[in-house]
Design a protein around this motif. Structure first.
Motif, short mmCIF file in Angstrom:
data_model
loop_
_atom_site.label_atom_id
_atom_site.label_comp_id
_atom_site.label_asym_id
_atom_site.label_seq_id
_atom_site.Cartn_x
_atom_site.Cartn_y
_atom_site.Cartn_z
N TYR A 63 -11.50 0.86 10.21
CA TYR A 63 -10.60 0.82 9.06
C TYR A 63 -10.64 2.16 8.32
O TYR A 63 -9.62 2.66 7.88
CB TYR A 63 -10.97 -0.32 8.11
N TYR A 64 -11.82 2.71 8.20
CA TYR A 64 -11.94 4.05 7.63
C TYR A 64 -13.18 4.72 8.20
O TYR A 64 -14.07 4.06 8.75
CB TYR A 64 -12.01 4.02 6.10
N TYR A 68 -8.79 6.78 5.97
CA TYR A 68 -8.39 5.50 6.54
C TYR A 68 -7.76 5.76 7.91
O TYR A 68 -7.06 6.76 8.09
CB TYR A 68 -7.43 4.78 5.61
N SER A 119 -5.26 7.80 1.96
CA SER A 119 -5.30 6.56 1.18
C SER A 119 -4.87 5.40 2.04
O SER A 119 -4.21 5.58 3.08
CB SER A 119 -4.37 6.67 -0.05
N ASP A 120 -5.22 4.19 1.60
CA ASP A 120 -4.77 3.02 2.36
C ASP A 120 -3.26 2.82 2.22
O ASP A 120 -2.62 2.21 3.08
CB ASP A 120 -5.53 1.76 1.94
N GLU A 121 -2.66 3.38 1.13
CA GLU A 121 -1.20 3.31 1.00
C GLU A 121 -0.51 4.13 2.08
O GLU A 121 0.50 3.70 2.64
CB GLU A 121 -0.76 3.80 -0.39
N LEU A 153 -1.81 4.84 5.01
CA LEU A 153 -2.04 4.08 6.24
C LEU A 153 -1.04 2.93 6.35
O LEU A 153 -0.46 2.69 7.42
CB LEU A 153 -3.47 3.53 6.26
N GLU A 154 -0.82 2.22 5.25
CA GLU A 154 0.13 1.11 5.24
C GLU A 154 1.54 1.59 5.55
O GLU A 154 2.28 0.96 6.31
CB GLU A 154 0.10 0.42 3.87
#
Length: 207
Positions: free
Chosen positions: A3-4, A51, A68-70, A72-73
């Motif tokens: 995940y990261y 991430y 950031s996870d944003e 990645l999303e």
């Protein structure tokens, strides 16, 4: 699978980063947005967290890293679109932040997306078509980041045309995307021509 990945930044290049995690150097393909973030964060050997997304292909496995996870999303959303692979998704995220992308999609601004290298008008239009409904129901980053579809449309309209061109000009002069956006948000584009907007922005940045 991952995940990261957290560790020391061993190498940094505009297209990849190497993170030393537990004595193992992980090479991750990155966007220019992530590169800018890592460059601003500090020098090599600093601790960073990226991430990750693992892409498995016939000719090998490639890791992609995001600040950031944003991001990645946004990457994962983009590669669900027919004809958009990991390289095209990274190219788009090198051109715009996840928030910029959300604004462009929700306001049907496919021209902004088509500015990315290797992304044509048809692909950009397909991205808008396939993701607009998804983002209107579930914005990137969820509701915690204060972003919704209505804000996306209004913000995009305010930052389009002259402001978008002014942002490109400031970035060409060496300023970061965040610096350009921050100062341009303080300028009323309707009152000035493009040259005036750029001049005012430069004065504000240099204060």
């Amino acid at each position: 699978m991952f995940y990261y990945i957290s560790g020391k930044l061993a190498m940094l290049d505009p297209v990849f980063a190497v993170v030393d995690a537990g004595g193992v150097g992980y090479k991750l393909t990155i966007s220019l947005t992530t590169y800018s973030f890592l460059s601003a964060k500090g020098t090599e050997k600093d601790n960073v967290t990226l991430y990750t997304h693992m892409a498995v292909r016939e000719d090998g496995v490639e890791l992609y890293g995001f600040y950031s996870d944003e991001e990645l999303e946004a990457f994962k959303l983009l590669i669900t679109v027919s004809g958009v692979g990991p390289k095209a998704a990274v190219s788009i995220l090198s051109q715009m932040t996840p928030r910029d992308l959300s604004m462009a999609i929700c306001s049907e601004n496919s021209k902004a997306i088509a500015k990315a290298n290797g992304v044509g008008p048809k692909t950009a239009a397909r991205i808008v078509l396939e993701l607009k409904d998804k983002l209107s129901k579930a914005p990137i980053g969820g509701s915690d980041d204060g972003f919704d579809a209505i804000t996306a449309v209004s913000s995009s309209a305010a930052f389009s045309n002259k402001l978008s061109d002014a942002q490109d000009a400031l970035m060409a002069l060496g300023y970061t995307r965040n610096e350009a956006q921050s100062v341009l948000k303080t300028i009323d584009a309707e009152k000035y021509e493009l040259d005036d907007i750029i001049r005012i922005a430069l004065k504000k940045i240099m204060k």
